[in-house]
Design a protein around this motif. Structure first.
Motif, PDB file in Angstrom:
ATOM      1  N   ILE A 247      -0.590   4.307  12.236  1.00 57.68           N
ATOM      2  CA  ILE A 247      -0.054   3.902  13.545  1.00 57.68           C
ATOM      3  C   ILE A 247       1.094   2.906  13.362  1.00 57.68           C
ATOM      4  N   SER A 248       0.828   1.832  12.645  1.00 57.88           N
ATOM      5  CA  SER A 248       1.818   0.743  12.558  1.00 57.88           C
ATOM      6  C   SER A 248       2.700   0.918  11.328  1.00 57.88           C
TER       7      SER A 248
ATOM      8  N   HIS B  31      -8.701  -5.875   8.514  1.00 53.09           N
ATOM      9  CA  HIS B  31      -7.769  -5.258   7.549  1.00 53.09           C
ATOM     10  C   HIS B  31      -6.326  -5.299   8.060  1.00 53.09           C
TER      11      HIS B  31
HETATM   12  C1  HEM Z   1      -9.177   3.473   1.631  1.00 54.05           C
HETATM   13  C2  HEM Z   1      -8.366   2.466   1.838  1.00 54.05           C
HETATM   14  C3  HEM Z   1      -7.768   2.137   3.167  1.00 54.05           C
HETATM   15  C4  HEM Z   1      -8.205   2.417   4.433  1.00 54.05           C
HETATM   16  C5  HEM Z   1      -9.474   3.141   4.828  1.00 54.05           C
HETATM   17  C6  HEM Z   1      -7.232   1.870   5.351  1.00 54.05           C
HETATM   18  C7  HEM Z   1      -7.318   1.960   6.738  1.00 54.05           C
HETATM   19  C8  HEM Z   1      -6.371   1.482   7.609  1.00 54.05           C
HETATM   20  C9  HEM Z   1      -6.425   1.630   9.033  1.00 54.05           C
HETATM   21  C10 HEM Z   1      -7.533   2.345   9.801  1.00 54.05           C
HETATM   22  C11 HEM Z   1      -5.324   1.028   9.547  1.00 54.05           C
HETATM   23  C12 HEM Z   1      -4.953   0.912  11.038  1.00 54.05           C
HETATM   24  C13 HEM Z   1      -3.990   1.961  11.468  1.00 54.05           C
HETATM   25  C14 HEM Z   1      -2.535   1.554  11.413  1.00 54.05           C
HETATM   26  O1  HEM Z   1      -2.186   0.464  11.866  1.00 54.05           O
HETATM   27  O2  HEM Z   1      -1.735   2.350  10.921  1.00 54.05           O
HETATM   28  C15 HEM Z   1      -4.573   0.476   8.449  1.00 54.05           C
HETATM   29  C16 HEM Z   1      -3.390  -0.233   8.555  1.00 54.05           C
HETATM   30  C17 HEM Z   1      -2.734  -0.803   7.497  1.00 54.05           C
HETATM   31  N1  HEM Z   1      -3.119  -0.773   6.181  1.00 54.05           N
HETATM   32 FE1  HEM Z   1      -4.698   0.171   5.410  1.00 54.05          FE
HETATM   33  N2  HEM Z   1      -6.251   1.246   4.638  1.00 54.05           N
HETATM   34  C18 HEM Z   1      -6.532   1.383   3.312  1.00 54.05           C
HETATM   35  C19 HEM Z   1      -5.797   0.895   2.250  1.00 54.05           C
HETATM   36  C20 HEM Z   1      -4.727   0.061   2.355  1.00 54.05           C
HETATM   37  C21 HEM Z   1      -4.046  -0.575   1.244  1.00 54.05           C
HETATM   38  C22 HEM Z   1      -4.397  -0.397  -0.232  1.00 54.05           C
HETATM   39  C23 HEM Z   1      -3.040  -1.319   1.771  1.00 54.05           C
HETATM   40  C24 HEM Z   1      -2.032  -2.185   1.065  1.00 54.05           C
HETATM   41  C25 HEM Z   1      -2.292  -2.887  -0.012  1.00 54.05           C
HETATM   42  C26 HEM Z   1      -3.071  -1.137   3.215  1.00 54.05           C
HETATM   43  C27 HEM Z   1      -2.179  -1.689   4.097  1.00 54.05           C
HETATM   44  C28 HEM Z   1      -2.176  -1.462   5.443  1.00 54.05           C
HETATM   45  C29 HEM Z   1      -1.141  -1.955   6.335  1.00 54.05           C
HETATM   46  C30 HEM Z   1       0.112  -2.753   5.936  1.00 54.05           C
HETATM   47  C31 HEM Z   1      -1.490  -1.543   7.617  1.00 54.05           C
HETATM   48  C32 HEM Z   1      -0.718  -1.796   8.896  1.00 54.05           C
HETATM   49  C33 HEM Z   1      -1.085  -3.139   9.502  1.00 54.05           C
HETATM   50  C34 HEM Z   1      -0.247  -3.420  10.736  1.00 54.05           C
HETATM   51  O3  HEM Z   1       0.964  -3.207  10.656  1.00 54.05           O
HETATM   52  O4  HEM Z   1      -0.810  -3.849  11.745  1.00 54.05           O
HETATM   53  N3  HEM Z   1      -4.116  -0.306   3.533  1.00 54.05           N
HETATM   54  N4  HEM Z   1      -5.233   0.769   7.270  1.00 54.05           N
END
Ligand code: HEM
Length: 490
Positions: free
Chosen positions: A216-217, A353
């Protein structure tokens, strides 16, 4: 990840806004700024033979199929327009290809490996390779590189190139892979490992395996995304998406004021650094733990509410944070919010997260550098849903692009998600680590609406199973590499 928004009827037609210059780039590969956004994706980690001529021949063959920004974004835009016109996904399909090279791969292809090393002095993480960062990233225990399926030089074959092939249909993907395999065979390029990304079926499309909507973001990019005519500095039709300097994601352009260490030689222009990380998710373990931890809260929380606190969004993507503009910021794609009025995490806990990976406004003076740590995420799930086959491995093929491994991917994972000392609010806010991607650990959640409690030693449910750092070159640099030309430095 398939999130194509329907444009509001009242907005000026997208086609009437000026076309930003990077939008028509035929130099930048198509997944960096534009996004492949396909339901089926193959990640092929390849090894060259020692013969440079053969490796260069393979690059020439692949060059003919590499997808560029202009084509991918034309497709994505036509797709959104079609959706707006007909109210459903148009019957339009494409297959895209992207290629990136690891440091070992570049060293194999160029003539002057010493010069290459000197050129890359600002990028030590890239030169050393992903496994060398395991300590900083917390890849220990089950996530230790010795257990990886690819990308660990200590235990497996060295990866020289990462090939991404993405398509709307499995049949078209397989047909493309047959062509590519013929090129591999002809140039003695061997497959080290392949991962198969698939969007989840049915209503879970666009969600990751824990069940939450993903993708999403994303940051907006100045000179690539159209600017909102009513809100300068923000992306058109994406409330909440600030336009960042393009040099955050593609070499050769201006960066955000606080960003450092992003300059490289001329041959890196229009290229980007790619992270590919296979993250295995223990879905049953996560569900059980979230349910059990609800007992620690008074007054009570449901498992669904606690899960939303740990992610920062509900299953359908709706953020816990209140929208900045109540008219624009509603629903599962909402992204127009920050944490400025929630510094203690009473609405979106500091453990969430999305708060730990992008703390937005809400960090006081410490927030001045926040935009230097943004990631262009391009992930897709792999493996069947747990209900279909609980025994199989499943998770997220996490992919991101940027111009600094140090300040972007590694910083977010190590200094924000994993770090017990980092509280993305005021210093007196209750602390907690990221329970989605962080290590095992404790922490506290105190919601303004009542429930308070401790996350007691909740285990880690995401394990790293492989990782590579690669460079995604411009089309011109790919041509130089394929021809064996010296790489331009200035
Ligand atoms: C299995 C591992 C992971 C899962 C299940 C997961 C899940 C999610 C979910 C559900 C979202 C919210 C949807 C969105 O805003 O797009 C999100 C956002 C995000 N995730 Fe993850 N993620 C994972 C791994 C990671 C890793 C390894 C990183 C970076 C080191 C990361 C960085 C981010 C960032 C930067 C956002 C956007 C935050 C924002 O802009 O508000 N994610 N993730």
């Amino acid at each position: 990840m398939t999130t194509t928004r329907v444009r509001p009827e009242s907005a000026p037609a997208m086609e009437q806004l000026p076309v930003p210059p990077l939008r028509t780039s035929r130099e930048i590969q198509g997944n960096v700024l534009a996004a492949f956004n396909k339901d089926h994706m193959a990640f092929r980690y390849m090894q060259f033979s020692e013969d440079k001529t053969l490796a260069r021949g393979w690059l020439s063959a692949i060059l003919n199929t590499v997808s560029v920004t202009a084509d991918v974004e034309d497709f994505n835009e036509e797709f959104s327009l079609g959706r707006r016109a007909y109210g459903r996904d148009p019957d339009k399909q494409a297959t895209w290809v992207g290629v990136s090279l690891t440091y070992a791969g570049l060293s194999t292809v160029v003539d002057d490996a010493k010069q290459l090393e000197a050129d890359l002095e600002n990028f030590p993480q890239f030169v050393k390779g992903a496994a060398a960062s395991a300590g900083r990233l917390g890849d220990t225990g089950d996530s230790d590189p010795e257990n990886w399926l690819f990308g660990s030089p200590g235990t497996g074959a060295v990866v020289h190139a990462v090939l991404l092939v993405a398509s709307d249909s499995k049949a078209a993907l397989d047909a493309k892979l047959l062509n590519i395999e013929a090129a591999d065979g002809a140039h003695r390029v061997t497959l080290v490992h392949q991962d198969d990304g698939e969007t989840l079926p049915g209503d879970l499309k666009g969600h990751e395996h824990f069940g939450y909507k993903d993708g999403i973001s994303q940051p907006g990019v100045r000179d690539f995304h159209r600017e909102d005519p009513g809100n300068a500095g923000h992306r058109d039709n994406r409330p909440g998406a600030k336009l960042l300097a393009p040099g955050e994601f593609v070499f050769g352009y201006d960066t955000e004021p606080h960003s450092t260490h992003r300059t490289g030689p001329a041959w890196m222009k229009d290229g980007s650094l790619q992270v590919v990380r296979r993250l295995s998710q223990d879905v049953l373990g996560w569900r059980k733990a979230v349910t059990e931890q609800t007992r620690n809260f008074q007054p009570g929380l449901t498992a669904e509410e606690l899960g939303a606190c740990l992610v920062g969004r509900e299953l359908d993507g709706t953020p816990l944070a209140k929208p900045s503009d109540p008219l624009k910021g509603l629903g599962g794609d909402a992204n127009d919010f920050d944490y400025a009025n929630d510094t203690r995490g009473g609405v979106t806990p500091c453990a969430a997260h999305i708060r730990r990976t992008y703390p937005r406004a809400g960090m006081g003076e410490r927030g001045s550098k926040v935009e230097s740590h943004r990631l262009m995420r391009r992930g897709i799930p792999y493996g069947p849903v747990v209900e279909e086959d609980a025994a199989k491995d499943r998770g997220l093929m996490f992919v991101c692009y940027g111009t600094s491994l140090d300040e972007q991917f590694e910083f977010v994972q190590a200094d924000w998600s994993n770090a017990k000392g980092f509280v993305p609010g005021e210093p007196t806010a209750p602390n907690c680590i990221d329970k989605v991607t962080g290590p095992e650990g404790r922490g506290r959640i105190e919601l303004d609406r009542g429930p308070k409690g401790d996350i007691a030693n909740m285990a880690q449910f995401v394990t790293t199973k492989g990782m590579v750092y690669a460079f995604t070159p411009s089309l011109t640099t790919l041509r130089h590499l394929a021809a064996g030309d010296p790489l331009p430095r200035s």
